[in-house]
Write an enzyme that holds these catalytic residues in place. Structure first.
Site, PDB file in Angstrom:
ATOM      1  N   ARG A   1     -24.565 -28.185   1.416  1.00  0.00           N
ATOM      2  CA  ARG A   1     -25.165 -28.843   2.586  1.00  0.00           C
ATOM      3  C   ARG A   1     -25.333 -27.879   3.761  1.00  0.00           C
ATOM      4  NH1 ARG A   1     -23.219 -35.138   2.030  1.00  0.00           N
ATOM      5  NH2 ARG A   1     -24.493 -35.471   0.183  1.00  0.00           N
TER       6      ARG A   1
ATOM      7  N   ARG B   1     -12.202 -19.013 -17.142  1.00  0.00           N
ATOM      8  CA  ARG B   1     -11.665 -17.649 -17.006  1.00  0.00           C
ATOM      9  C   ARG B   1     -12.546 -16.805 -17.908  1.00  0.00           C
ATOM     10  NH1 ARG B   1      -6.737 -18.746 -14.192  1.00  0.00           N
ATOM     11  NH2 ARG B   1      -5.934 -20.777 -14.787  1.00  0.00           N
TER      12      ARG B   1
ATOM     13  N   ASP C   1      -6.593 -15.715  -6.400  1.00  0.00           N
ATOM     14  CA  ASP C   1      -6.664 -14.269  -6.136  1.00  0.00           C
ATOM     15  C   ASP C   1      -7.312 -13.488  -7.285  1.00  0.00           C
ATOM     16  OD1 ASP C   1      -4.496 -14.658  -7.742  1.00  0.00           O
ATOM     17  OD2 ASP C   1      -3.105 -13.450  -6.550  1.00  0.00           O
TER      18      ASP C   1
ATOM     19  N   THR D   1      -6.586 -23.223  -4.856  1.00  0.00           N
ATOM     20  CA  THR D   1      -5.480 -23.211  -5.823  1.00  0.00           C
ATOM     21  C   THR D   1      -4.374 -24.101  -5.271  1.00  0.00           C
ATOM     22  OG1 THR D   1      -3.672 -21.879  -6.713  1.00  0.00           O
ATOM     23  CG2 THR D   1      -4.757 -20.986  -4.811  1.00  0.00           C
TER      24      THR D   1
ATOM     25  N   ASP E   1      -1.291 -23.697  -5.600  1.00  0.00           N
ATOM     26  CA  ASP E   1      -0.025 -22.975  -5.376  1.00  0.00           C
ATOM     27  C   ASP E   1       0.219 -22.518  -3.930  1.00  0.00           C
ATOM     28  OD1 ASP E   1       0.735 -23.247  -7.995  1.00  0.00           O
ATOM     29  OD2 ASP E   1      -0.204 -21.366  -8.629  1.00  0.00           O
TER      30      ASP E   1
ATOM     31  N   ARG F   1      21.686 -41.334 -12.570  1.00  0.00           N
ATOM     32  CA  ARG F   1      21.354 -40.125 -13.327  1.00  0.00           C
ATOM     33  C   ARG F   1      20.986 -38.954 -12.428  1.00  0.00           C
ATOM     34  NH1 ARG F   1      18.054 -43.215 -17.908  1.00  0.00           N
ATOM     35  NH2 ARG F   1      19.789 -43.446 -19.347  1.00  0.00           N
TER      36      ARG F   1
ATOM     37  N   MET G   1       4.806 -27.163 -10.614  1.00  0.00           N
ATOM     38  CA  MET G   1       4.083 -25.898 -10.794  1.00  0.00           C
ATOM     39  C   MET G   1       4.505 -24.876  -9.745  1.00  0.00           C
ATOM     40  SD  MET G   1       0.266 -26.828 -12.051  1.00  0.00           S
ATOM     41  CE  MET G   1      -0.013 -27.164 -13.787  1.00  0.00           C
TER      42      MET G   1
ATOM     43  N   ARG H   1       4.530 -20.630 -10.685  1.00  0.00           N
ATOM     44  CA  ARG H   1       5.099 -19.537 -11.479  1.00  0.00           C
ATOM     45  C   ARG H   1       5.618 -18.419 -10.587  1.00  0.00           C
ATOM     46  NH1 ARG H   1       0.417 -18.216 -14.748  1.00  0.00           N
ATOM     47  NH2 ARG H   1      -0.179 -20.328 -14.296  1.00  0.00           N
TER      48      ARG H   1
ATOM     49  N   GLY I   1      13.233 -35.603  -0.697  1.00  0.00           N
ATOM     50  CA  GLY I   1      14.685 -35.727  -0.527  1.00  0.00           C
ATOM     51  C   GLY I   1      15.501 -35.183  -1.690  1.00  0.00           C
ATOM     52  N   ALA I   2      15.055 -34.056  -2.272  1.00  0.00           N
ATOM     53  CA  ALA I   2      15.795 -33.471  -3.402  1.00  0.00           C
ATOM     54  C   ALA I   2      17.142 -32.914  -2.940  1.00  0.00           C
ATOM     55  CB  ALA I   2      14.978 -32.356  -4.029  1.00  0.00           C
TER      56      ALA I   2
ATOM     57  N   SER J   1      25.161 -41.293  -5.960  1.00  0.00           N
ATOM     58  CA  SER J   1      25.247 -41.773  -7.344  1.00  0.00           C
ATOM     59  C   SER J   1      24.131 -41.199  -8.205  1.00  0.00           C
ATOM     60  CB  SER J   1      25.186 -43.292  -7.368  1.00  0.00           C
ATOM     61  OG  SER J   1      23.998 -43.711  -6.742  1.00  0.00           O
ATOM     62  N   SER J   2      23.064 -40.721  -7.583  1.00  0.00           N
ATOM     63  CA  SER J   2      21.979 -40.111  -8.370  1.00  0.00           C
ATOM     64  C   SER J   2      21.481 -38.895  -7.615  1.00  0.00           C
ATOM     65  CB  SER J   2      20.845 -41.104  -8.539  1.00  0.00           C
ATOM     66  OG  SER J   2      20.278 -41.381  -7.278  1.00  0.00           O
TER      67      SER J   2
HETATM   68  P1  ATP Z   1      -5.423 -19.359 -10.440  1.00  0.00           P
HETATM   69  O1  ATP Z   1      -4.721 -19.186  -9.114  1.00  0.00           O
HETATM   70  O2  ATP Z   1      -5.629 -20.758 -10.799  1.00  0.00           O
HETATM   71  O3  ATP Z   1      -4.840 -18.533 -11.562  1.00  0.00           O
HETATM   72  P2  ATP Z   1      -7.374 -17.276 -10.249  1.00  0.00           P
HETATM   73  O4  ATP Z   1      -8.659 -17.161  -9.524  1.00  0.00           O
HETATM   74  O5  ATP Z   1      -6.276 -16.356  -9.796  1.00  0.00           O
HETATM   75  O6  ATP Z   1      -6.926 -18.790 -10.194  1.00  0.00           O
HETATM   76  P3  ATP Z   1      -7.665 -15.821 -12.761  1.00  0.00           P
HETATM   77  O7  ATP Z   1      -7.705 -16.325 -14.147  1.00  0.00           O
HETATM   78  O8  ATP Z   1      -6.615 -14.830 -12.403  1.00  0.00           O
HETATM   79  O9  ATP Z   1      -7.628 -17.114 -11.818  1.00  0.00           O
HETATM   80  O10 ATP Z   1      -9.096 -15.138 -12.441  1.00  0.00           O
HETATM   81  C1  ATP Z   1     -10.300 -15.862 -12.657  1.00  0.00           C
HETATM   82  C2  ATP Z   1     -11.348 -14.944 -13.205  1.00  0.00           C
HETATM   83  O11 ATP Z   1     -11.638 -13.899 -12.260  1.00  0.00           O
HETATM   84  C3  ATP Z   1     -10.976 -14.193 -14.489  1.00  0.00           C
HETATM   85  O12 ATP Z   1     -11.125 -14.982 -15.638  1.00  0.00           O
HETATM   86  C4  ATP Z   1     -11.987 -13.046 -14.470  1.00  0.00           C
HETATM   87  O13 ATP Z   1     -13.249 -13.473 -14.928  1.00  0.00           O
HETATM   88  C5  ATP Z   1     -12.083 -12.739 -12.957  1.00  0.00           C
HETATM   89  N1  ATP Z   1     -11.237 -11.574 -12.661  1.00  0.00           N
HETATM   90  C6  ATP Z   1      -9.908 -11.564 -12.459  1.00  0.00           C
HETATM   91  N2  ATP Z   1      -9.451 -10.303 -12.278  1.00  0.00           N
HETATM   92  C7  ATP Z   1     -10.526  -9.497 -12.394  1.00  0.00           C
HETATM   93  C8  ATP Z   1     -10.738  -8.072 -12.345  1.00  0.00           C
HETATM   94  N3  ATP Z   1      -9.740  -7.214 -12.107  1.00  0.00           N
HETATM   95  N4  ATP Z   1     -11.994  -7.609 -12.514  1.00  0.00           N
HETATM   96  C9  ATP Z   1     -13.016  -8.444 -12.736  1.00  0.00           C
HETATM   97  N5  ATP Z   1     -12.894  -9.777 -12.820  1.00  0.00           N
HETATM   98  C10 ATP Z   1     -11.669 -10.301 -12.651  1.00  0.00           C
END
Ligand code: ATP
Length: 328
Positions: free
Chosen positions: A29, A76, A107, A130, A132, A167, A174, A176, A190-191, A219-220
């Protein structure tokens, strides 16, 4: 606005997150508002390599502001990580007359955009999507707020059953590499304890804390665990360990998984997506490139993609203290 750019491509890449559709809508848009064309690129970089493009106008994004996932699909792409793949992608953009690109993703997706920009000088702009919230240069990524709300809603329900049966529940969320979801949802729900990748609480402290919790009359209990926590045991091994050491506890495990990525985006994510989409397009029209748009305080800002990729977000240590005090 110089408007040397005439046609902008938009794609979603990497893991999907709630708010991506609202961002696509905002990009489409904003292009229409400034009378430039917009092309939706399906399946992230893979669709760019295969020329999976579709023209988009303001009406192609009707009724998606409230939808989770991404109408452009995400992927990906291993092929985009090769110079040959990126060459094909570049060729397709040129053939379609696209002269600017908005990448909505994490990223990894930004790394792809930066490499593409450095090879071809192609104008790119990133929108952080994302759940995260682990991207440097923005205090919120798209989908994070929605994911937090999803997680606390589920933990509230788990607490109902935990308190009915006295319990202990281990809830894995999520995260990592980053404990933002665990820490904030843990406080919000409230964990009693929160285990995150940034901080190794240690098994002994966990046992101590659970013992204290029992002694204080609770108690839990709910322990929120980020999937990448550093305690050295997965959530099921941790259950066995706690039951072996504290036989008074009956432990249940709940792994929330992909449900955290789904659902209708929160109002916060919809507004953020709209603001980021406008800024991304208008920045390209101003001749800027190779930035990520993000939120700093209550203002939308630009961070060089290079910084967004190389730097890491830090956990707010004050939140760790708040969590400790709250579990008294
Ligand atoms: P999430 O946070 O969900 O993992 P993300 O964007 O970090 O998302 P990735 O799988 O790391 O997800 O990257 C997405 C896509 O970006 C990859 O499948 C690839 O096509 C491209 N990509 C990642 N790194 C590179 C790189 N060094 N050079 C070229 N393309 C890249």
């Amino acid at each position: 606005m110089s408007k040397t750019i005439k046609k902008i491509g938009v794609l979603t890449s990497g893991g999907d997150s709630p708010g991506m559709n609202a961002a696509i809508r905002a990009v489409v848009r904003t292009c229409a508002y400034h009378h430039i064309e917009c092309i939706g690129i399906y399946r992230g970089y893979q669709g760019m390599i295969e020329g999976d493009f579709k023209e988009m106008g303001p009406r192609s994004v009707n009724n998606i502001v409230n939808k989770g996932g991404t109408i452009l699909k995400s992927a990906r792409s291993k092929e985009f990580m090769t110079p040959e793949g990126r060459k094909k992608a570049h060729q397709n953009l040129i053939t379609a007359g696209i002269d600017g690109l908005v990448v909505i993703g994490g990223d990894g997706s930004f790394t792809g955009a930066e490499v593409f920009n450095s090879e071809y000088g192609f104008p790119v702009m990133g929108i952080p999507g994302t759940i995260d919230n682990d991207i440097y240069g923005t205090s919120f990524t798209l989908g994070y707020d929605t994911a937090l709300n999803t997680v606390i809603e589920v933990i509230d329900k788990i607490r109902d059953t935990a308190s009915s049966h006295n319990r202990l529940f281990f809830v894995e969320v999520m995260g990592r590499d980053a404990g933002h979801i665990a820490l904030n949802a843990g406080i919000g729900a409230g964990a009693e304890e929160i285990l995150i990748p940034e901080e190794n609480l240690g098994l002994e402290r966990l046992l101590d804390s659970l013992k204290k919790s029992k002694a204080s009359g609770k108690s839990s209990s709910i322990v929120v665990i980020a999937e990448g926590d550093k305690i050295g045991k997965n959530v099921f091994e941790l259950k066995d360990y706690v039951e072996a050491n504290l036989p008074e506890y009956d432990v249940r495990v709940s792994v929330l998984g992909h449900m955290q990525r789904g659902g209708s985006p929160s109002c916060f994510d919809r507004v953020l997506a709209s603001r980021l989409g406008v800024k991304a397009v208008e920045s390209l029209l101003e001749g800027k490139s190779n930035y990520m748009v993000g939120l700093s305080g209550d203002k939308i800002n630009l961070t060089p993609l290079e910084h967004a990729i190389k730097n890491h977000t830090e956990i707010d240590r004050e939140l760790l203290r708040v969590s400790e005090i709250m579990s008294t």
